[in-house]
Every structure is written in C-alpha cells, then in structure tokens.
Scaffold this motif. Structure first.
Motif, PDB file in Angstrom:
ATOM      1  N   TYR A   1       8.739   1.622   1.415  1.00  0.00           N
ATOM      2  CA  TYR A   1       8.530   0.173   1.391  1.00  0.00           C
ATOM      3  C   TYR A   1       9.133  -0.441   0.130  1.00  0.00           C
ATOM      4  O   TYR A   1      10.091  -1.214   0.202  1.00  0.00           O
ATOM      5  CB  TYR A   1       7.042  -0.118   1.484  1.00  0.00           C
TER       6      TYR A   1
ATOM      7  N   TRP B   1      -2.422  -4.728  11.367  1.00  0.00           N
ATOM      8  CA  TRP B   1      -1.974  -4.892   9.980  1.00  0.00           C
ATOM      9  C   TRP B   1      -0.773  -5.823   9.818  1.00  0.00           C
ATOM     10  O   TRP B   1      -0.016  -5.703   8.857  1.00  0.00           O
ATOM     11  CB  TRP B   1      -1.670  -3.531   9.323  1.00  0.00           C
TER      12      TRP B   1
ATOM     13  N   ARG C   1       1.969  -3.970   6.835  1.00  0.00           N
ATOM     14  CA  ARG C   1       1.396  -3.617   5.536  1.00  0.00           C
ATOM     15  C   ARG C   1       0.531  -4.735   4.945  1.00  0.00           C
ATOM     16  O   ARG C   1       0.335  -4.788   3.729  1.00  0.00           O
ATOM     17  CB  ARG C   1       2.504  -3.205   4.565  1.00  0.00           C
TER      18      ARG C   1
END
Length: 366
Positions: free
Chosen positions: A354, A71, A30
């Motif tokens: 998340y 990422w 992320r």
C-alpha cells in the motif's frame, strides 16, 4: 497542428493541472472497519501520489445502502468527512489536486454489508452475475429489491449530501461514478432496468436519474469541478445493453449539456481487454462531448503518449501502475522501469503493498 504531450499542463475547468497523468479511482479496502472511515494510512498513500496531474479517489459510498464491499470508505458521516480531510490536507501539502468519486453500488452488494441485513437496491429485482467481498470471503451478490418510485428523490438527495460533504472535506472536485455495473449504470442499461415507470423503458427514461443527480450536484459544485465516469462497453457485474452505442450516445449528449470538467470513459472491459464489440466506436462517443476527455483502460507510456500527442485524448487515467509506483509521473517522464503490482496485497491489509512501494528518487516523496 501541434498537440501537447503527456507532461504538459492542462486547464481543467478553473483548475490548473501540471500534467495529464491522472490517478484512476482504485478500490483498496483499507478504510477503518468500524464506520468505513478514511485514516492516516490513506492520507499517506494519496500524498505519495500527489505528483499526478489529478488524483481521483477510490469509489466512496454516498450512504450505508450504497456500500458493496468490506472496508471501503464512505462520504456520508461526520467521521468520514473528518477522515477525508486528513487525506485532502496531506495531498494539498504536496501541491496535489484530488477529486472524490461518488458511489452507490446498487445491486453489487450482499445483505451482510447492508443496514439491518436488508436486500440491496436496484432499478429492478434482478440479481447481478457477480461476487463481492464481505470481509471474510468472496460471496455471490444478493438479489436486490427494486426501488420504489418515491425513493428516487432520496437517492438523488444522498448524492447531493455527499457532494456537500466533499466540499467540507476539502476536495477540489467530485467525480460521479456511473460506470462498471453500479447503480447509475444499472439504470442506464436495458439488461438491468426493466422498469415501466418514468425511470425505465426508453433511453430518455433510463437516463433520467443520472440527469437528476447531475442537476443536484451542479447545485453544490460548479460544473467545472465535476467529472463523470462511464463504461459503455463493459460487462462488469453482469451488466448488459441491447444497443450500447444508442444508449451512450444519448447519455453523453445529455451529460454534455452540463458543461462538466471532463468525461472519463473506460475504453473496453473494466480492467480487461481494450477490444470492443462489433459496432462499438469510442471516437464517435467521444465526439459527442465538447469538454475535456479522460481515457482509461490498459494504457502504458507509449499508448498514452500517442493518444495525447495526436489530440485524441486530453488526459489519461492510470490504475495499477499508480498502485506500485507512487512516483509514476516521474518514471513515465524518464521512461524508467516500473515496479510490478503484488496482487496478494491489492485489497485490505496494512502498509504492505500500500504505502511501501519504492521510488527511484527519495526526494520525490519528501
């Protein structure tokens, strides 16, 4: 003799931990897609979990070449350092303690993730039996090229620079990732290291770069602010060794001489079974390290409490339970039910899965 509980404090080097529950390094993919920069959601995520005795961040590549998945955050650019500073500030505002895990994936990468689409690097030109995520799909890892002898100093220097960057980003310490089939682990294992120079052959030679990296890191950080992660019996990334007990007995003896803050062992298969191959013995390896021992792999409340309460381990690293339970320490202390992880939101995406997992007591994250 009376041993501590999972919820008693611990002096780790010159750092006081309020409990022995560690947040394990957990890749979540992320970071910002451009530049692999940590940003505000990452700061929120880690701050939510600041009640851990210690947070170890997701693995963070030390160079563009060290990247193996889309990422994932880096720790080599000014923008990344600034992004990580947001994270450490947020954790420290909640009185938390946080180490960054330094990472070079070696052959666990794909040309599309490498600078100029070059081949990944490794000890030897042997492809891994693995897949990686390139931002669109799971793809087989690319065949690497073998590092030249003269490049070893560059690799060591990349770790040194990352350690400096970790200081500038405000971390409390660093963990060296030498596990799970990534670059340093590839050097340690005779299944992936077929070199015939000073970095291959004998276990002394195969562990040479690891020792050189630790020498570099201890020039930047006190040894008491450095941990190391090893996975002696894991086959992650197709890694193998003909005699892991002999290999890792030597490795741990070599590591012990540095007086590091802790030894973090994956006990069994990475993210898998705790069963060990014939002849494998965690207790024998653990006894070779005189400092703090952090256990990892499949621990639940009962197993962790027993391990700490018997004096077998000093710290227990929890992985997936920390993903779904920002207030894991409080839930463990109360023997409360745990949220279940949503597998569909583990890697990539936004806040869902998340930073939106519920807590029992809203004041915990206030």
């Amino acid at each position: 003799m009376t041993y501590p509980t999972l919820f008693d404090g611990l002096r780790l080097g010159d750092l006081d931990l309020p409990n022995r529950v560690v947040m394990a390094p957990l890749t979540r993919n992320r970071a910002l897609p451009v530049g692999d920069v940590p940003h505000v959601p990452n700061a929120e995520y880690y701050a939510q979990r600041a009640s851990a005795g210690l947070i170890i961040t997701e693995a963070s590549q030390i160079s563009p070449e060290g990247k193996g998945y889309a990422w994932t955050p880096g720790i080599y650019s000014d923008a990344q350092v600034a992004g990580w500073k947001q994270v450490t500030d947020a954790v420290h505002a909640k009185q938390g303690r946080i180490f960054v895990q330094l990472w070079h994936v070696g052959r666990i990468s794909h040309t599309s993730l490498q600078p100029n689409e070059q081949a990944p690097v490794a000890p030897s030109e042997l492809a891994a039996e693995a897949h990686t995520f390139d931002g669109q799909a799971l793809v087989p890892t690319s065949t690497p090229r073998a590092l030249d002898l003269f490049e070893m100093a560059r690799i060591v220097d990349d770790y040194r620079k990352a350690a400096i960057n970790a200081k500038n980003a405000g971390f409390d310490g660093i963990e060296l990732h030498a596990a799970n089939g990534y670059l340093l682990d590839q050097f340690l294992r005779d299944g992936s290291n077929k070199r015939t120079d000073a970095y291959g052959g004998s276990v002394e030679n195969r562990s040479r770069i690891l020792v050189e990296v630790l020498e570099a890191l201890t020039e930047i950080w006190p040894a008491g602010r450095i941990g190391i992660r090893l996975s002696p019996f894991s086959s992650a990334g197709g890694i193998s060794d003909s005699d892991p007990m002999a290999t890792f007995s030597h490795v741990i003896k070599s590591v012990d001489k540095f007086g590091l803050a802790y030894l973090h062992l994956v006990e069994g298969e990475t993210g898998g079974t705790r069963e060990l191959p014939k002849g494998a013995d965690i207790a024998t390896l653990r006894a070779l390290f005189k400092g703090t021992y952090m256990a990892n792999n499949g621990y639940n409340r009962g197993l962790a409490a027993k391990a700490v309460g018997s004096g077998e381990v000093d710290l227990v690293a929890f992985g997936r339970p920390f993903i779904a339970n920002p207030d894991l320490v409080e839930r463990l202390a109360q023997n409360a039910n745990l949220n279940e992880v949503d597998p569909a939101t583990l890697y990539g995406g936004g806040a869902t899965g998340y930073t939106d997992y519920p807590v029992q007591n809203a004041s915990v994250l206030a």
